[in-house]
Design a protein around this motif. Sequence first.
Motif: not given
Length: 444
Positions: A190-209
């Motif tokens: 989570v902290l230093f991964g090249k692609n955290p979403c490869k392991f944890y698919i929802n490790a991102f932030v979604k922004i909506g207006r």
Amino acid sequence: MYEFMSENQNIEWKESWRDEYLKWICGFANATGGKLIIGINDEGKVIGVENSKKLLEDIPNKIQTQLGIICNVNLIEENALEIIEIDVKPYDIAISYQGKYHYRSGSTKQELKGKALNDFLLKKSGRTWDDVIEARATLDDIDPKAIYAFIKSAVSSKRMPFIENETNAETILDNLLLRENGGIKRSAIVLFGKNPCKFYINAFVKIGRFGKTDDDLLFQEVVEGNAFQIADKTLEMLDKKFLISPISYEGLYRVEKWEYPYKAVREAIINAIVHRDYSGAPVQISVYDDKIMIWNEGKLPEGISIEDLKQKHSSRPYNPTIASVFFKGGLIEAWGRGTINIISECVKVGLPEPIFESVFGGISVKLFKSYTEKQLIEKGLNERQIKAVFYCREKEFINNSTYQLICETSERTATRDLEFLVEAGVFEKLGEKKGTKYKLIRAR
């Protein structure tokens, strides 16, 4: 009269013994303990048991054989009838019945499955989600650039000055307790991964207006990367695409300000990243005309309520390993003051106090602008005056001639409208005669 004549979350009545009630005993042992009373019906009437002596021998044996625990089983006389009390103590280890785990929650028994079972087993083992080895990961999944960026931050914060000249990534991970027996922990990904979403698919932030309603999604963006990158990129995305930056001048210099206190938004985003449940939904940021809401899946620690977030409270992060690294990098404090800082930053500039809520399986914080259209209508403002307020919210100041221009009205009407806004405590009058201008007074 028998002491426990009322059924509650720690007491269960049963008319007669059945072996399936071992599930209830299992549930009590996995929770906070409790008592199973045999010989009382659902209405609370004592009806007694038959073969009490045999039950006194059979029940303890079945509990020990099938659950592997020991309970006090007592024979009690009530109104000339015999009832059996099974006193179950809470256990630090997970207890199963026929390979399944049960848990007493409130006044019901639940069989734990899926994510709930994983969380339960982690808790009983004394570990947290972020402290577990990620068996699929190797050092090749760690981004050295992210580690070296962290080193600069940690040295600058003076919380880890001794790593200034360290160049070995494995040593850094070991110092941060992100490895164990040569394995990479989830927190490292989570902290230093090249692609955290490869392991944890929802490790991102979604922004909506959003427009006027939650159904009116105008546009959205997704922010990916490691936890540090997400924090920076999310703030950058909000600034560039989602929030209006009011412009003013200090002397010859142009100054762009945020609609909301930058420190409050930053703290709320970092809180969401650090405390979120990474096995659940992504962090979601909803931007509206009059507010911004930041939500992360997860729950408050036991013993801490939403109200406690408004005052100094114990620091028990959902992901303690991730929180520790953020602290050492100088991005957060370790004394449970993050939510207090969010509140103080908003109140300091006259904005309404943020609202914290436990909703949709997670925690949200809502930050509000100084005035909403609804609030202004309630103050008695007309359409022209509301338009002037929104203008000031973006440009900071307005004068009589500008008011006439944007509201398409006469100087006399503009003067009358502006005087009302001052009397209503919405505008502050600055200067005299032709140099007069008006500034928005932040709502309190």
